[in-house]
Design a protein around this motif. Structure first.
Motif, PDB file in Angstrom:
ATOM      1  N   MET A 107      53.115  19.119  36.396  1.00  0.00           N
ATOM      2  CA  MET A 107      53.392  17.686  36.450  1.00  0.00           C
ATOM      3  C   MET A 107      54.836  17.430  36.889  1.00  0.00           C
ATOM      4  SD  MET A 107      51.921  14.721  34.835  1.00  0.00           S
ATOM      5  CE  MET A 107      52.449  13.165  34.332  1.00  0.00           C
ATOM      6  N   THR A 108      55.779  18.208  36.365  1.00  0.00           N
ATOM      7  CA  THR A 108      57.190  17.960  36.691  1.00  0.00           C
ATOM      8  C   THR A 108      57.512  18.298  38.147  1.00  0.00           C
ATOM      9  OG1 THR A 108      57.822  20.152  35.889  1.00  0.00           O
ATOM     10  CG2 THR A 108      57.993  18.319  34.334  1.00  0.00           C
ATOM     11  N   ASN A 109      56.679  19.085  38.810  1.00  0.00           N
ATOM     12  CA  ASN A 109      56.915  19.415  40.216  1.00  0.00           C
ATOM     13  C   ASN A 109      56.738  18.200  41.126  1.00  0.00           C
ATOM     14  OD1 ASN A 109      57.252  22.004  39.353  1.00  0.00           O
ATOM     15  ND2 ASN A 109      55.250  22.714  40.009  1.00  0.00           N
ATOM     16  N   ASN A 110      55.958  17.232  40.687  1.00  0.00           N
ATOM     17  CA  ASN A 110      55.635  16.073  41.518  1.00  0.00           C
ATOM     18  C   ASN A 110      56.533  14.869  41.248  1.00  0.00           C
ATOM     19  OD1 ASN A 110      53.510  17.615  42.477  1.00  0.00           O
ATOM     20  ND2 ASN A 110      52.088  16.806  40.974  1.00  0.00           N
ATOM     21  N   ILE A 111      57.575  15.024  40.457  1.00  0.00           N
ATOM     22  CA  ILE A 111      58.458  13.904  40.124  1.00  0.00           C
ATOM     23  C   ILE A 111      59.608  13.859  41.120  1.00  0.00           C
ATOM     24  CG2 ILE A 111      59.949  12.860  38.380  1.00  0.00           C
ATOM     25  CD1 ILE A 111      58.346  14.417  36.273  1.00  0.00           C
ATOM     26  N   PRO A 112      59.720  12.756  41.872  1.00  0.00           N
ATOM     27  CA  PRO A 112      60.861  12.650  42.783  1.00  0.00           C
ATOM     28  C   PRO A 112      62.165  12.565  41.991  1.00  0.00           C
ATOM     29  CG  PRO A 112      59.338  10.785  43.067  1.00  0.00           C
ATOM     30  CD  PRO A 112      58.844  11.616  41.931  1.00  0.00           C
ATOM     31  N   ALA A 113      63.187  13.267  42.464  1.00  0.00           N
ATOM     32  CA  ALA A 113      64.461  13.319  41.734  1.00  0.00           C
ATOM     33  C   ALA A 113      65.512  12.376  42.307  1.00  0.00           C
ATOM     34  CB  ALA A 113      64.992  14.752  41.727  1.00  0.00           C
ATOM     35  N   GLY A 114      65.213  11.735  43.428  1.00  0.00           N
ATOM     36  CA  GLY A 114      66.207  10.905  44.093  1.00  0.00           C
ATOM     37  C   GLY A 114      66.411   9.543  43.449  1.00  0.00           C
ATOM     38  N   ARG A 115      67.260   8.735  44.084  1.00  0.00           N
ATOM     39  CA  ARG A 115      67.592   7.409  43.553  1.00  0.00           C
ATOM     40  C   ARG A 115      67.133   6.282  44.486  1.00  0.00           C
ATOM     41  NH1 ARG A 115      69.852   7.348  38.938  1.00  0.00           N
ATOM     42  NH2 ARG A 115      71.407   8.793  38.211  1.00  0.00           N
ATOM     43  N   THR A 116      66.287   6.606  45.463  1.00  0.00           N
ATOM     44  CA  THR A 116      65.813   5.572  46.383  1.00  0.00           C
ATOM     45  C   THR A 116      64.795   4.668  45.683  1.00  0.00           C
ATOM     46  OG1 THR A 116      63.928   6.834  47.223  1.00  0.00           O
ATOM     47  CG2 THR A 116      66.066   7.168  48.335  1.00  0.00           C
ATOM     48  N   LYS A 117      64.566   3.506  46.276  1.00  0.00           N
ATOM     49  CA  LYS A 117      63.575   2.569  45.733  1.00  0.00           C
ATOM     50  C   LYS A 117      62.197   3.230  45.641  1.00  0.00           C
ATOM     51  CE  LYS A 117      64.523  -2.124  46.373  1.00  0.00           C
ATOM     52  NZ  LYS A 117      64.634  -3.311  47.146  1.00  0.00           N
ATOM     53  N   GLU A 118      61.860   4.018  46.652  1.00  0.00           N
ATOM     54  CA  GLU A 118      60.567   4.710  46.680  1.00  0.00           C
ATOM     55  C   GLU A 118      60.472   5.728  45.540  1.00  0.00           C
ATOM     56  OE1 GLU A 118      62.589   4.520  49.505  1.00  0.00           O
ATOM     57  OE2 GLU A 118      61.476   2.782  50.285  1.00  0.00           O
ATOM     58  N   ASP A 119      61.560   6.466  45.283  1.00  0.00           N
ATOM     59  CA  ASP A 119      61.572   7.446  44.191  1.00  0.00           C
ATOM     60  C   ASP A 119      61.374   6.750  42.848  1.00  0.00           C
ATOM     61  OD1 ASP A 119      61.988   9.532  45.970  1.00  0.00           O
ATOM     62  OD2 ASP A 119      64.165   9.565  45.669  1.00  0.00           O
ATOM     63  N   ILE A 120      62.074   5.636  42.648  1.00  0.00           N
ATOM     64  CA  ILE A 120      61.964   4.898  41.380  1.00  0.00           C
ATOM     65  C   ILE A 120      60.541   4.354  41.211  1.00  0.00           C
ATOM     66  CG2 ILE A 120      62.747   2.820  40.164  1.00  0.00           C
ATOM     67  CD1 ILE A 120      65.580   3.445  41.358  1.00  0.00           C
ATOM     68  N   LYS A 121      59.980   3.784  42.273  1.00  0.00           N
ATOM     69  CA  LYS A 121      58.600   3.268  42.214  1.00  0.00           C
ATOM     70  C   LYS A 121      57.619   4.388  41.884  1.00  0.00           C
ATOM     71  CE  LYS A 121      58.705  -1.158  43.161  1.00  0.00           C
ATOM     72  NZ  LYS A 121      58.599  -2.008  42.001  1.00  0.00           N
ATOM     73  N   ALA A 122      57.808   5.554  42.474  1.00  0.00           N
ATOM     74  CA  ALA A 122      56.933   6.702  42.204  1.00  0.00           C
ATOM     75  C   ALA A 122      57.041   7.117  40.735  1.00  0.00           C
ATOM     76  CB  ALA A 122      57.274   7.864  43.126  1.00  0.00           C
ATOM     77  N   ARG A 123      58.271   7.143  40.210  1.00  0.00           N
ATOM     78  CA  ARG A 123      58.447   7.510  38.795  1.00  0.00           C
ATOM     79  C   ARG A 123      57.839   6.458  37.876  1.00  0.00           C
ATOM     80  NH1 ARG A 123      63.642   9.637  40.706  1.00  0.00           N
ATOM     81  NH2 ARG A 123      64.673   7.712  40.047  1.00  0.00           N
ATOM     82  N   GLU A 124      57.959   5.159  38.241  1.00  0.00           N
ATOM     83  CA  GLU A 124      57.322   4.098  37.450  1.00  0.00           C
ATOM     84  C   GLU A 124      55.822   4.352  37.334  1.00  0.00           C
ATOM     85  OE1 GLU A 124      58.175   0.280  39.196  1.00  0.00           O
ATOM     86  OE2 GLU A 124      60.228   0.250  38.417  1.00  0.00           O
ATOM     87  N   LYS A 125      55.195   4.678  38.444  1.00  0.00           N
ATOM     88  CA  LYS A 125      53.753   4.923  38.442  1.00  0.00           C
ATOM     89  C   LYS A 125      53.413   6.139  37.577  1.00  0.00           C
ATOM     90  CE  LYS A 125      49.658   5.653  41.308  1.00  0.00           C
ATOM     91  NZ  LYS A 125      48.919   5.892  40.115  1.00  0.00           N
ATOM     92  N   LEU A 126      54.196   7.201  37.697  1.00  0.00           N
ATOM     93  CA  LEU A 126      53.952   8.392  36.873  1.00  0.00           C
ATOM     94  C   LEU A 126      54.049   8.066  35.380  1.00  0.00           C
ATOM     95  CD1 LEU A 126      55.919  11.048  38.951  1.00  0.00           C
ATOM     96  CD2 LEU A 126      53.441  10.994  38.574  1.00  0.00           C
ATOM     97  N   ILE A 127      55.045   7.252  35.010  1.00  0.00           N
ATOM     98  CA  ILE A 127      55.218   6.877  33.597  1.00  0.00           C
ATOM     99  C   ILE A 127      54.033   6.032  33.125  1.00  0.00           C
ATOM    100  CG2 ILE A 127      56.619   5.494  32.006  1.00  0.00           C
ATOM    101  CD1 ILE A 127      59.098   6.509  33.631  1.00  0.00           C
ATOM    102  N   LYS A 128      53.625   5.037  33.923  1.00  0.00           N
ATOM    103  CA  LYS A 128      52.470   4.202  33.544  1.00  0.00           C
ATOM    104  C   LYS A 128      51.213   5.047  33.403  1.00  0.00           C
ATOM    105  CE  LYS A 128      54.109   0.049  35.910  1.00  0.00           C
ATOM    106  NZ  LYS A 128      53.869  -0.835  37.053  1.00  0.00           N
ATOM    107  N   ASP A 129      50.993   5.952  34.342  1.00  0.00           N
ATOM    108  CA  ASP A 129      49.820   6.830  34.273  1.00  0.00           C
ATOM    109  C   ASP A 129      49.881   7.721  33.038  1.00  0.00           C
ATOM    110  OD1 ASP A 129      48.977   5.704  36.658  1.00  0.00           O
ATOM    111  OD2 ASP A 129      49.479   7.462  37.890  1.00  0.00           O
ATOM    112  N   PHE A 130      51.073   8.223  32.722  1.00  0.00           N
ATOM    113  CA  PHE A 130      51.231   9.061  31.532  1.00  0.00           C
ATOM    114  C   PHE A 130      50.864   8.283  30.271  1.00  0.00           C
ATOM    115  CE2 PHE A 130      53.695  10.137  27.795  1.00  0.00           C
ATOM    116  CZ  PHE A 130      53.273  11.435  27.577  1.00  0.00           C
ATOM    117  N   TYR A 131      51.374   7.050  30.133  1.00  0.00           N
ATOM    118  CA  TYR A 131      51.066   6.240  28.951  1.00  0.00           C
ATOM    119  C   TYR A 131      49.571   5.966  28.849  1.00  0.00           C
ATOM    120  CZ  TYR A 131      55.654   5.082  26.981  1.00  0.00           C
ATOM    121  OH  TYR A 131      56.866   5.130  26.344  1.00  0.00           O
ATOM    122  N   ALA A 132      48.896   5.710  29.968  1.00  0.00           N
ATOM    123  CA  ALA A 132      47.443   5.470  29.933  1.00  0.00           C
ATOM    124  C   ALA A 132      46.722   6.699  29.382  1.00  0.00           C
ATOM    125  CB  ALA A 132      46.939   5.126  31.331  1.00  0.00           C
ATOM    126  N   GLN A 133      47.134   7.868  29.830  1.00  0.00           N
ATOM    127  CA  GLN A 133      46.541   9.120  29.339  1.00  0.00           C
ATOM    128  C   GLN A 133      46.895   9.330  27.863  1.00  0.00           C
ATOM    129  OE1 GLN A 133      47.622  12.583  31.669  1.00  0.00           O
ATOM    130  NE2 GLN A 133      47.109  13.957  30.002  1.00  0.00           N
TER     131      GLN A 133
END
Length: 133
Positions: free
Chosen positions: A1-27
């Motif tokens: 799971m941690t391999n797929n987390i973008p580490a950057g600070r771009t808007k796209e990276d933050i949006k991707a991390r938001e989705k990962l967090i929401k998906d994690f909470y649903a699970q």
């Protein structure tokens, strides 16, 4: 799971991390339908509510380290130790329902827990890893 987390600070990276967090909470909620975990230090349950998810994904998604911390939710809720408290901000939309916020630590992770005014429930407010300067 941690391999797929973008580490950057771009808007796209933050949006991707938001989705990962929401998906994690649903699970997590599917695995913990009672939506609460016993905290040993407080001797009380910490509840996870809709506000917990919103506040955490908004704040934790800003950094890679904070996003990683969210994936340790159960461990953090169980083991965090209270280090202080502060009054809730009455004019802040997400805090006005709380009497106070408990500041808790689990290693480098900061867990904020709100004491709800209406029913005295303890509610996970936010999980972050403060940046070292």
């Amino acid at each position: 799971m941690t391999n797929n987390i973008p580490a950057g600070r771009t808007k796209e990276d933050i949006k991707a991390r938001e989705k990962l967090i929401k998906d994690f909470y649903a699970q997590w909620i599917a695995e913990h339908p009672e939506k609460k975990i016993w905290n040993r230090s407080l001797g009380a349950f910490i509840n996870v509510k809709f506000l917990s998810i919103n506040e955490t994904y908004e704040k934790a998604s800003r950094s890679y380290e904070s996003t990683l911390a969210v994936f340790r939710l159960t461990e953090i809720l169980e083991g965090a130790i209270k280090t202080g408290e502060q009054p809730a901000k009455r004019n802040t939309r997400n805090q006005k329902q709380f009497e106070k916020l408990l500041i808790m630590k689990y290693g480098e992770v900061k867990l904020m827990v709100g004491l709800q005014r209406s029913n005295q429930d303890l509610v996970q407010y936010c999980i972050t890893v403060p940046q070292q300067s």
